[in-house]
Design a protein around this motif. Structure first.
Motif, PDB file in Angstrom:
ATOM      1  N   GLY A  45       0.770  -1.245   0.000  1.00 41.81           N
ATOM      2  CA  GLY A  45       0.000   0.000   0.000  1.00 41.81           C
ATOM      3  C   GLY A  45       0.792   1.282   0.000  1.00 41.81           C
ATOM      4  O   GLY A  45       0.205   2.357  -0.021  1.00 41.81           O
ATOM      5  N   GLN A  46       2.107   1.193  -0.021  1.00 37.85           N
ATOM      6  CA  GLN A  46       2.889   2.412   0.194  1.00 37.85           C
ATOM      7  C   GLN A  46       2.778   3.443  -0.928  1.00 37.85           C
ATOM      8  O   GLN A  46       3.080   4.615  -0.705  1.00 37.85           O
ATOM      9  CB  GLN A  46       4.352   2.090   0.494  1.00 37.85           C
ATOM     10  N   LYS A  47       2.306   3.087  -2.093  1.00 41.78           N
ATOM     11  CA  LYS A  47       2.134   4.073  -3.164  1.00 41.78           C
ATOM     12  C   LYS A  47       0.849   4.887  -3.015  1.00 41.78           C
ATOM     13  O   LYS A  47       0.652   5.866  -3.726  1.00 41.78           O
ATOM     14  CB  LYS A  47       2.089   3.379  -4.531  1.00 41.78           C
ATOM     15  N   GLY A  74       9.298   6.341  16.076  1.00 40.38           N
ATOM     16  CA  GLY A  74       9.594   6.164  14.662  1.00 40.38           C
ATOM     17  C   GLY A  74       8.376   6.260  13.762  1.00 40.38           C
ATOM     18  O   GLY A  74       8.479   6.648  12.597  1.00 40.38           O
ATOM     19  N   GLN A  75       7.219   5.906  14.273  1.00 39.86           N
ATOM     20  CA  GLN A  75       6.016   5.930  13.454  1.00 39.86           C
ATOM     21  C   GLN A  75       5.402   7.322  13.328  1.00 39.86           C
ATOM     22  O   GLN A  75       4.724   7.599  12.335  1.00 39.86           O
ATOM     23  CB  GLN A  75       4.968   4.951  13.999  1.00 39.86           C
ATOM     24  N   ILE A  76       5.647   8.188  14.263  1.00 41.08           N
ATOM     25  CA  ILE A  76       5.011   9.512  14.219  1.00 41.08           C
ATOM     26  C   ILE A  76       5.378  10.288  12.955  1.00 41.08           C
ATOM     27  O   ILE A  76       4.487  10.731  12.223  1.00 41.08           O
ATOM     28  CB  ILE A  76       5.265  10.293  15.521  1.00 41.08           C
ATOM     29  N   PRO A  77       6.674  10.453  12.626  1.00 41.97           N
ATOM     30  CA  PRO A  77       6.963  11.184  11.375  1.00 41.97           C
ATOM     31  C   PRO A  77       6.507  10.418  10.128  1.00 41.97           C
ATOM     32  O   PRO A  77       6.073  11.021   9.146  1.00 41.97           O
ATOM     33  CB  PRO A  77       8.480  11.366  11.388  1.00 41.97           C
ATOM     34  N   ARG A  78       6.573   9.103  10.176  1.00 37.90           N
ATOM     35  CA  ARG A  78       6.111   8.303   9.038  1.00 37.90           C
ATOM     36  C   ARG A  78       4.613   8.499   8.829  1.00 37.90           C
ATOM     37  O   ARG A  78       4.145   8.600   7.692  1.00 37.90           O
ATOM     38  CB  ARG A  78       6.432   6.826   9.275  1.00 37.90           C
ATOM     39  N   LEU A  79       3.894   8.564   9.913  1.00 35.42           N
ATOM     40  CA  LEU A  79       2.452   8.769   9.839  1.00 35.42           C
ATOM     41  C   LEU A  79       2.130  10.161   9.274  1.00 35.42           C
ATOM     42  O   LEU A  79       1.217  10.314   8.459  1.00 35.42           O
ATOM     43  CB  LEU A  79       1.832   8.604  11.227  1.00 35.42           C
ATOM     44  N   LEU A  80       2.893  11.153   9.669  1.00 31.68           N
ATOM     45  CA  LEU A  80       2.641  12.524   9.232  1.00 31.68           C
ATOM     46  C   LEU A  80       3.070  12.787   7.793  1.00 31.68           C
ATOM     47  O   LEU A  80       2.437  13.574   7.090  1.00 31.68           O
ATOM     48  CB  LEU A  80       3.348  13.513  10.171  1.00 31.68           C
ATOM     49  N   ILE A  81       4.129  12.128   7.340  1.00 32.10           N
ATOM     50  CA  ILE A  81       4.716  12.455   6.042  1.00 32.10           C
ATOM     51  C   ILE A  81       4.488  11.365   4.995  1.00 32.10           C
ATOM     52  O   ILE A  81       4.443  11.645   3.802  1.00 32.10           O
ATOM     53  CB  ILE A  81       6.224  12.745   6.209  1.00 32.10           C
ATOM     54  N   GLY A  82       4.316  10.127   5.426  1.00 30.38           N
ATOM     55  CA  GLY A  82       4.219   9.008   4.489  1.00 30.38           C
ATOM     56  C   GLY A  82       3.144   9.175   3.432  1.00 30.38           C
ATOM     57  O   GLY A  82       3.382   8.938   2.247  1.00 30.38           O
ATOM     58  N   SER A  86       3.523   9.453  -0.643  1.00 31.56           N
ATOM     59  CA  SER A  86       2.812   8.521  -1.521  1.00 31.56           C
ATOM     60  C   SER A  86       2.072   9.294  -2.613  1.00 31.56           C
ATOM     61  O   SER A  86       2.115   8.926  -3.788  1.00 31.56           O
ATOM     62  CB  SER A  86       1.790   7.701  -0.733  1.00 31.56           C
ATOM     63  N   PHE A  87       1.390  10.328  -2.210  1.00 29.00           N
ATOM     64  CA  PHE A  87       0.575  11.113  -3.124  1.00 29.00           C
ATOM     65  C   PHE A  87       1.381  11.613  -4.319  1.00 29.00           C
ATOM     66  O   PHE A  87       0.919  11.590  -5.448  1.00 29.00           O
ATOM     67  CB  PHE A  87      -0.065  12.282  -2.368  1.00 29.00           C
ATOM     68  N   VAL A  88       2.619  12.024  -4.077  1.00 26.82           N
ATOM     69  CA  VAL A  88       3.459  12.560  -5.149  1.00 26.82           C
ATOM     70  C   VAL A  88       4.402  11.514  -5.734  1.00 26.82           C
ATOM     71  O   VAL A  88       5.237  11.822  -6.580  1.00 26.82           O
ATOM     72  CB  VAL A  88       4.249  13.816  -4.688  1.00 26.82           C
ATOM     73  N   GLY A  89       4.285  10.257  -5.291  1.00 28.50           N
ATOM     74  CA  GLY A  89       5.065   9.185  -5.878  1.00 28.50           C
ATOM     75  C   GLY A  89       6.528   9.156  -5.475  1.00 28.50           C
ATOM     76  O   GLY A  89       7.373   8.685  -6.228  1.00 28.50           O
ATOM     77  N   LYS A  90       6.849   9.629  -4.296  1.00 23.15           N
ATOM     78  CA  LYS A  90       8.240   9.692  -3.828  1.00 23.15           C
ATOM     79  C   LYS A  90       8.447   8.763  -2.636  1.00 23.15           C
ATOM     80  O   LYS A  90       8.785   9.195  -1.539  1.00 23.15           O
ATOM     81  CB  LYS A  90       8.606  11.133  -3.437  1.00 23.15           C
TER      82      LYS A  90
END
Length: 122
Positions: A45-47, A74-82, A86-90
């Motif tokens: 699902g990461q895309k 570790g999950q907090i920044p991933r949750l905020l930025i991931g 994904s939206f921009v394909g990066k």
């Protein structure tokens, strides 16, 4: 630039299966197996912003369950930025999403997951 918004239905069934397997393993106390299913759901699902962020949400609560400060933090920044990435394909292809892996590090994709991507035409 391709924007990723919706996960194709053909892929979503595999993503949901991993989440269902995670939930089952989590409920019966097989936490290592549960985590493995979350990692697999992350790769699938990461895309896609919603699915990507949802897995990080689950990973955050898993961190609370196992009382891992490292996973929670570790999950907090991933949750905020991931989801945005994904939206921009990066996104780093194959990254399993846990705090034990650098957030921008691409990883090899397991053979069966590669086969799923091929099967659904991605």
């Amino acid at each position: 630039m391709k924007l990723y918004v919706r996960m194709p239905k053909s892929l979503k069934q595999y993503y949901k299966l991993e989440l269902k397997s995670y939930h089952y393993e989590y409920l019966i106390g097989n936490l290592d197996s549960a985590w493995n299913h979350l990692e697999r759901a992350h790769v699938l699902g990461q895309k896609y912003p919603f699915e990507h962020s949802f897995v990080h949400w689950k990973m955050l609560f898993y961190g609370f369950k196992i009382k891992s400060f490292k996973e929670i933090i570790g999950q907090i920044p991933r949750l905020l930025i991931g989801g945005v990435k994904s939206f921009v394909g990066k996104i780093p292809i194959g990254n399993t999403g846990g705090a034990n892996v650098p957030p921008l590090k691409p990883l090899p994709i397991e053979k069966d997951i590669r086969e799923i991507f091929i099967k659904v035409g991605l």
